[in-house]
Design a protein around this motif. Structure first.
Motif, PDB file in Angstrom:
ATOM      1  N   UNK A 149       0.876  -1.163   0.000  1.00 31.32           N
ATOM      2  CA  UNK A 149       0.000   0.000   0.000  1.00 31.32           C
ATOM      3  C   UNK A 149       0.915   1.214   0.000  1.00 31.32           C
ATOM      4  N   UNK A 150       0.738   2.094  -0.965  1.00 29.80           N
ATOM      5  CA  UNK A 150       1.646   3.223  -1.158  1.00 29.80           C
ATOM      6  C   UNK A 150       0.940   4.544  -0.899  1.00 29.80           C
ATOM      7  N   UNK A 151       1.704   5.571  -0.582  1.00 32.85           N
ATOM      8  CA  UNK A 151       1.177   6.910  -0.366  1.00 32.85           C
ATOM      9  C   UNK A 151       1.101   7.255   1.101  1.00 32.85           C
ATOM     10  N   UNK A 152       0.942   8.545   1.358  1.00 36.79           N
ATOM     11  CA  UNK A 152       0.889   9.034   2.742  1.00 36.79           C
ATOM     12  C   UNK A 152      -0.214   8.349   3.546  1.00 36.79           C
ATOM     13  N   UNK A 153      -1.366   8.148   2.910  1.00 37.46           N
ATOM     14  CA  UNK A 153      -2.494   7.493   3.578  1.00 37.46           C
ATOM     15  C   UNK A 153      -2.681   6.046   3.123  1.00 37.46           C
ATOM     16  N   UNK A 154      -1.687   5.488   2.464  1.00 37.20           N
ATOM     17  CA  UNK A 154      -1.737   4.116   1.955  1.00 37.20           C
ATOM     18  C   UNK A 154      -2.961   3.876   1.078  1.00 37.20           C
ATOM     19  N   UNK A 155      -3.275   4.823   0.193  1.00 37.71           N
ATOM     20  CA  UNK A 155      -4.484   4.685  -0.620  1.00 37.71           C
ATOM     21  C   UNK A 155      -4.230   4.183  -2.034  1.00 37.71           C
ATOM     22  N   UNK A 156      -2.975   3.855  -2.375  1.00 35.54           N
ATOM     23  CA  UNK A 156      -2.670   3.232  -3.665  1.00 35.54           C
ATOM     24  C   UNK A 156      -2.166   1.819  -3.375  1.00 35.54           C
ATOM     25  N   UNK A 157      -2.754   0.849  -4.043  1.00 38.16           N
ATOM     26  CA  UNK A 157      -2.466  -0.562  -3.805  1.00 38.16           C
ATOM     27  C   UNK A 157      -1.768  -1.127  -5.038  1.00 38.16           C
ATOM     28  N   UNK A 158      -0.612  -1.732  -4.848  1.00 35.20           N
ATOM     29  CA  UNK A 158       0.142  -2.352  -5.931  1.00 35.20           C
ATOM     30  C   UNK A 158       0.449  -3.777  -5.491  1.00 35.20           C
ATOM     31  N   UNK A 159      -0.123  -4.773  -6.193  1.00 36.44           N
ATOM     32  CA  UNK A 159       0.079  -6.129  -5.698  1.00 36.44           C
ATOM     33  C   UNK A 159      -0.222  -7.228  -6.684  1.00 36.44           C
ATOM     34  N   UNK A 160       0.021  -8.430  -6.219  1.00 34.62           N
ATOM     35  CA  UNK A 160      -0.279  -9.656  -6.950  1.00 34.62           C
ATOM     36  C   UNK A 160      -1.432 -10.339  -6.231  1.00 34.62           C
ATOM     37  N   UNK A 161      -2.449 -10.701  -6.975  1.00 41.16           N
ATOM     38  CA  UNK A 161      -3.600 -11.376  -6.385  1.00 41.16           C
ATOM     39  C   UNK A 161      -3.864 -12.661  -7.145  1.00 41.16           C
ATOM     40  N   UNK A 162      -4.101 -13.743  -6.424  1.00 36.13           N
ATOM     41  CA  UNK A 162      -4.301 -15.074  -7.012  1.00 36.13           C
ATOM     42  C   UNK A 162      -5.572 -15.703  -6.466  1.00 36.13           C
ATOM     43  N   UNK A 163      -6.230 -16.503  -7.291  1.00 35.04           N
ATOM     44  CA  UNK A 163      -7.430 -17.243  -6.901  1.00 35.04           C
ATOM     45  C   UNK A 163      -7.198 -18.692  -7.299  1.00 35.04           C
ATOM     46  N   UNK A 164      -6.933 -19.532  -6.314  1.00 28.12           N
ATOM     47  CA  UNK A 164      -6.691 -20.950  -6.568  1.00 28.12           C
ATOM     48  C   UNK A 164      -8.035 -21.646  -6.733  1.00 28.12           C
ATOM     49  N   UNK A 165      -8.223 -22.353  -7.873  1.00 31.67           N
ATOM     50  CA  UNK A 165      -9.482 -23.004  -8.220  1.00 31.67           C
ATOM     51  C   UNK A 165      -9.235 -24.507  -8.362  1.00 31.67           C
ATOM     52  N   UNK A 166      -9.223 -25.248  -7.248  1.00 32.30           N
ATOM     53  CA  UNK A 166      -8.855 -26.671  -7.301  1.00 32.30           C
ATOM     54  C   UNK A 166      -9.779 -27.540  -8.154  1.00 32.30           C
ATOM     55  N   UNK A 167     -11.057 -27.229  -8.230  1.00 35.03           N
ATOM     56  CA  UNK A 167     -11.974 -28.109  -8.960  1.00 35.03           C
ATOM     57  C   UNK A 167     -11.781 -28.052 -10.478  1.00 35.03           C
ATOM     58  N   UNK A 168     -11.070 -27.029 -10.993  1.00 37.13           N
ATOM     59  CA  UNK A 168     -10.770 -26.962 -12.421  1.00 37.13           C
ATOM     60  C   UNK A 168      -9.265 -27.000 -12.684  1.00 37.13           C
ATOM     61  N   UNK A 169      -8.485 -27.349 -11.659  1.00 33.58           N
ATOM     62  CA  UNK A 169      -7.032 -27.560 -11.782  1.00 33.58           C
ATOM     63  C   UNK A 169      -6.291 -26.367 -12.391  1.00 33.58           C
ATOM     64  N   UNK A 170      -6.637 -25.141 -11.933  1.00 27.79           N
ATOM     65  CA  UNK A 170      -5.927 -23.960 -12.411  1.00 27.79           C
ATOM     66  C   UNK A 170      -6.001 -22.868 -11.355  1.00 27.79           C
ATOM     67  N   UNK A 171      -5.132 -21.893 -11.500  1.00 23.76           N
ATOM     68  CA  UNK A 171      -5.284 -20.675 -10.715  1.00 23.76           C
ATOM     69  C   UNK A 171      -5.282 -19.491 -11.660  1.00 23.76           C
ATOM     70  N   UNK A 172      -6.033 -18.485 -11.261  1.00 21.17           N
ATOM     71  CA  UNK A 172      -6.069 -17.237 -12.006  1.00 21.17           C
ATOM     72  C   UNK A 172      -5.493 -16.166 -11.094  1.00 21.17           C
ATOM     73  N   UNK A 173      -4.996 -15.125 -11.682  1.00 17.96           N
ATOM     74  CA  UNK A 173      -4.415 -14.072 -10.878  1.00 17.96           C
ATOM     75  C   UNK A 173      -4.183 -12.829 -11.692  1.00 17.96           C
ATOM     76  N   UNK A 174      -3.583 -11.862 -11.036  1.00 12.02           N
ATOM     77  CA  UNK A 174      -3.344 -10.599 -11.717  1.00 12.02           C
ATOM     78  C   UNK A 174      -2.250  -9.814 -11.024  1.00 12.02           C
ATOM     79  N   UNK A 175      -1.583  -9.018 -11.812  1.00 12.15           N
ATOM     80  CA  UNK A 175      -0.769  -7.930 -11.296  1.00 12.15           C
ATOM     81  C   UNK A 175      -1.689  -6.728 -11.380  1.00 12.15           C
ATOM     82  N   UNK A 176      -2.073  -6.168 -10.234  1.00 11.93           N
ATOM     83  CA  UNK A 176      -3.125  -5.165 -10.226  1.00 11.93           C
ATOM     84  C   UNK A 176      -2.703  -3.895  -9.491  1.00 11.93           C
ATOM     85  N   UNK A 177      -3.312  -2.799  -9.896  1.00 11.08           N
ATOM     86  CA  UNK A 177      -3.155  -1.506  -9.246  1.00 11.08           C
ATOM     87  C   UNK A 177      -4.536  -1.096  -8.759  1.00 11.08           C
TER      88      UNK A 177
END
Length: 187
Positions: A149-177
């Motif tokens: 979380x970036x900025x004086x008030x931590x209001x900008x988010x820069x991260x990696x987010x993943x969603x593990x989906x075991x029933x379809x044998x894959x994960x989805x994710x993103x590099x997101x702002x």
């Protein structure tokens, strides 16, 4: 009994959870990926990711985040080395669930990690040497994210987010702002 129920319904909007200190909205957009769990080729299909979260701050170091978003990924018929392949992991899904974020309460640069549980609603296709899954409907996923979380008030988010989906044998994710917008908070 009926009068009590009507009274409770009418006054329910006056009751607030005392442990929620602040509320905000976080909007994220990013470069989406889907990757099969089992693949001989190096596969990562790409696309688009967007998500909105209601941020409920409990303390300076923990937040609860119900979310809704979507991810769209598709295969271009090539692996990461630009070789042709039939393997793929595609997702076209609406994401819904809740996460808890633990963060270091540091101004300007605050690292975080989060985990939760949710559901993916849509169409999923995983085709590898080991799997041939073509599924539509509702499946569960396990979200996991980390970033800053970036900025004086931590209001900008820069991260990696993943969603593990075991029933379809894959994960989805993103590099997101993401950007966080405070709601009218009562002090």
């Amino acid at each position: 009994m009926r009068k009590i129920l009507i009274l409770l319904v009418m006054t329910s909007n006056l009751v607030e959870a005392q442990f929620i200190k602040e509320k905000s909205i976080n909007a994220q957009i990013g470069y989406g990926l889907s990757v099969p769990y089992n693949s001989v080729d190096e596969i990562a299909d790409d696309g688009f990711f967007a998500q909105g979260e209601l941020v409920m701050k409990v303390a300076s170091w923990i937040e609860f985040r119900p979310y809704a978003g979507f991810i769209l990924t598709s295969s271009n018929g090539k692996d990461l080395n630009d070789n042709p392949t039939d393997d793929k992991a595609e997702s076209k899904a609406f994401l819904l669930g809740g996460k808890a974020r633990v963060r270091a309460p540091i101004p300007w640069v605050a690292p975080y990690i989060e985990i939760g549980i949710g559901t993916s609603i849509g169409k999923f296709e995983t085709l590898t040497t080991f799997d041939n899954i073509d599924k539509s409907g509702i499946i569960y996923h396990i979200p996991f994210s980390f970033g800053l979380e970036l900025g004086k008030n931590n209001n900008v988010d820069l991260g990696f987010t993943y969603y593990f989906q075991p029933s379809v044998e894959q994960f989805v994710g993103a590099f997101a702002v993401g950007i966080t917008f405070p709601l009218n908070n009562k002090k």
